[in-house]
Enzyme design. Structure first.
Site, PDB file in Angstrom:
ATOM      1  CG  ASN A 143     -18.847 -30.553   7.333  1.00 46.35           C
ATOM      2  OD1 ASN A 143     -19.743 -29.974   7.928  1.00 46.35           O
ATOM      3  ND2 ASN A 143     -17.897 -29.908   6.682  1.00 46.35           N
ATOM      4  CE1 TYR A 144     -14.331 -28.892  13.384  1.00 46.35           C
ATOM      5  CE2 TYR A 144     -15.947 -27.226  14.014  1.00 46.35           C
ATOM      6  CZ  TYR A 144     -14.666 -27.760  14.112  1.00 46.35           C
ATOM      7  OH  TYR A 144     -13.731 -27.160  14.924  1.00 46.35           O
ATOM      8  CD  GLN A 188      17.686   3.317  -6.074  1.00 49.38           C
ATOM      9  OE1 GLN A 188      16.509   3.014  -6.309  1.00 49.38           O
ATOM     10  NE2 GLN A 188      18.214   4.464  -6.472  1.00 49.38           N
ATOM     11  N   GLY A 244       7.445  16.658 -17.598  1.00 53.72           N
ATOM     12  CA  GLY A 244       8.543  17.208 -18.376  1.00 53.72           C
ATOM     13  C   GLY A 244       8.148  17.304 -19.844  1.00 53.72           C
ATOM     14  CG  LEU A 298      13.488   2.461 -13.030  1.00 52.49           C
ATOM     15  CD1 LEU A 298      13.559   3.972 -13.242  1.00 52.49           C
ATOM     16  CD2 LEU A 298      14.846   1.896 -12.672  1.00 52.49           C
ATOM     17  CD  GLU A 337      11.643  17.080 -15.407  1.00 50.66           C
ATOM     18  OE1 GLU A 337      10.493  16.997 -14.927  1.00 50.66           O
ATOM     19  OE2 GLU A 337      12.122  16.207 -16.154  1.00 50.66           O
ATOM     20  NE  ARG A 358       3.422  11.764  -4.572  1.00 54.53           N
ATOM     21  CZ  ARG A 358       3.597  12.179  -5.827  1.00 54.53           C
ATOM     22  NH1 ARG A 358       2.744  13.036  -6.367  1.00 54.53           N
ATOM     23  NH2 ARG A 358       4.604  11.713  -6.546  1.00 54.53           N
TER      24      ARG A 358
END
Length: 466
Positions: free
Chosen positions: A385-386, A72, A139, A8, A154, A15
């Site tokens: 390198n750049y 769902q 429960g 599920l 419950e 929350r």
């Protein structure tokens, strides 16, 4: 007997107060729903159905082909959620486990015990229970004289006697698949929330004279369902302890488990020692007899046997056997170090291969480069390198020597056995066994320092107020 699972994972998780969908929040670096799915698959479930709702696309993108999915569209309770799987599982015979995607601490051993009891006794349903000293909010499991589950009550509906019961419903169940979907047809939403509750299936099966059992988990922490950040932190703490314990029992020395973080998918070989402040994340694999830490962060790396990593950060790197890294080194993605390499303090390596026995001891940057065997890279040497638009590659062949404060302006190659003099800026390739020097010739002017000081003093006097 065929085994199946329904996970599920459709709730929004308000929350959590997060833009990230609830079941995708990680526990020890792995999303909760990933923990749950891996656990149920380890019990031998041939089909795993994930019920998705809020954040469905994100959940499916993460899990990919590991499961089947049912949407769902409107969340009308846990019973309604399970009923969505009828089109996929309704005609199946066997055992179906129903579990929430936000319960990452449930173990394979516990689910195996639950399913074994269920199948051995031929039960219609078996509830996973746990004993809690403070069961408020859960429960209660009310058992009959025969030890089976009589009902689940419950908290708000408990009598004083029922409220005193400490055995609680974890929200994980095992069902005879055919009886589950038959009972779901009888579940109504005649309650204050106007939702279809999966717990009502238990009462329906009992009323039909079916056997309903309870299987008690040894560790109540497995029942933790993560609904907010407090519970997430609690789950993280339990999982960390479980992971650390696993590695220590398998031969890893963890000097201070309380300050050591190991991700759920990390692999560590025996006789490796982890010092305080170590963080191991992602799909990191560490070999035997390594020393890691203190204060090192390693993610998605492969560390070979006998390597040492001290006070350094590694991400997407490979470190060869008996290689030493650190302190205070930074290995970025694409870094591959050979065997018996030394990478010292304040060295950064990115997308570069360093050959066996080579040394980059301190204060250097090696990026987009291939460095051969037994190369010495001096203090402060860098690969340039750049150029502001493109990355270019530097190649340093075996046995070369790169002096301190050398700039290797890529693309450039330094040949085998070549020697580059300290302070040079190299813009052209250096051939095998050549010596390269590229710096202005030094000139000393006798007495000139005093002239400079006198000139500076005169300038200062002129500028001072009279």
């Amino acid at each position: 007997m065929k085994r199946m699972a329904v996970v599920l994972a459709a709730g929004q998780g308000k929350r959590m107060k997060s833009k990230l969908y609830k079941v995708l929040h990680p526990v020890c670096g792995k999303p909760m729903v990933g923990h749950v799915l891996d656990t149920v698959k380890a019990t031998g479930c041939e089909r795993s159905i994930v019920i998705v709702g809020h954040g469905a696309e994100a959940v499916q993108a993460y899990l990919g082909g590991q499961a089947e999915y049912v949407l769902q569209e409107v969340q009308l309770g846990t019973g309604h959620a399970v009923k969505q799987a009828k089109g996929l599982l309704g005609s199946e015979e066997g055992t179906t486990i129903v579990i929430c995607g936000d319960t990452p601490l449930v173990t394979t051993g516990t689910l195996e015990g639950l399913m074994a009891l269920h199948e051995e006794r031929g039960a219609a349903a078996t509830v996973l229970t746990a004993v809690m000293e403070q069961p408020a909010g859960y429960g209660r499991i009310i058992r009959g004289e025969d030890g089976g589950v009589l009902k689940i009550v419950e908290q708000k509906d408990c009598t004083p006697e029922e409220d005193a019961v400490t055995e609680i419903n974890t929200g994980t169940y095992c069902f005879d698949n055919a009886k589950l979907f038959a009972a779901l047809e009888k579940v109504t939403n005649s309650n204050n929330q106007q939702e279809y509750y999966l717990t009502d299936v238990i009462g329906i099966l009992k009323a039909q004279g079916e056997t309903v059992l309870g299987y008690q988990a040894n560790d109540s922490a497995e029942s933790i369902g993560v609904n907010d950040r407090l519970a997430l932190s609690e789950a993280e703490g339990h999982m960390r302890q479980r992971i650390n314990r696993y590695h220590m029992l398998n031969g890893v020395t963890i000097i201070d488990p309380a300050s050591t973080y190991i991700g759920a998918e990390v692999i560590i070989g025996p006789d490796t020692t982890l010092y305080p402040g170590t963080t191991l994340k992602g799909k990191t694999v560490i070999g035997d007899n390594c020393v890691i830490g203190p204060a090192s962060e390693i993610e998605d790396c492969q560390i070979m046997d006998g390597a040492t990593i001290k006070q350094s950060v590694l991400n997407g790197a490979q470190v060869g056997a008996r290689t030493s890294v650190g302190p205070f080194a930074y290995l970025r993605p694409g870094s591959v170090l050979g065997e018996e390499v030394k990478v010292g303090d304040f060295v950064e390596i990115k997308n570069a291969t360093i050959g066996d026995g080579s040394k980059v001891s301190h204060l250097s940057y090696i990026g987009d480069a291939t460095v051969g065997r037994n190369v010495n890279v001096g203090c402060g040497a860098i690969t340039v390198n750049y150029d502001g638009y493109n990355k270019s590659k530097t190649e340093i062949e075996d046995d070369a020597f790169i002096g301190s404060n050398v700039n290797l302006v890529a693309p450039v190659t330094v040949g085998k056995g070549a020697f580059v003099v300290a302070g040079s800026t190299i813009t052209r390739s250096v051939s095998e066994n050549e010596l390269a020097i590229a710096r202005v010739r030094q000139e000393n002017k006798p007495g000139y320092a005093e002239k400079i000081r006198a000139r500076a003093k005169a300038k200062k006097d002129q500028s001072s107020p009279s």
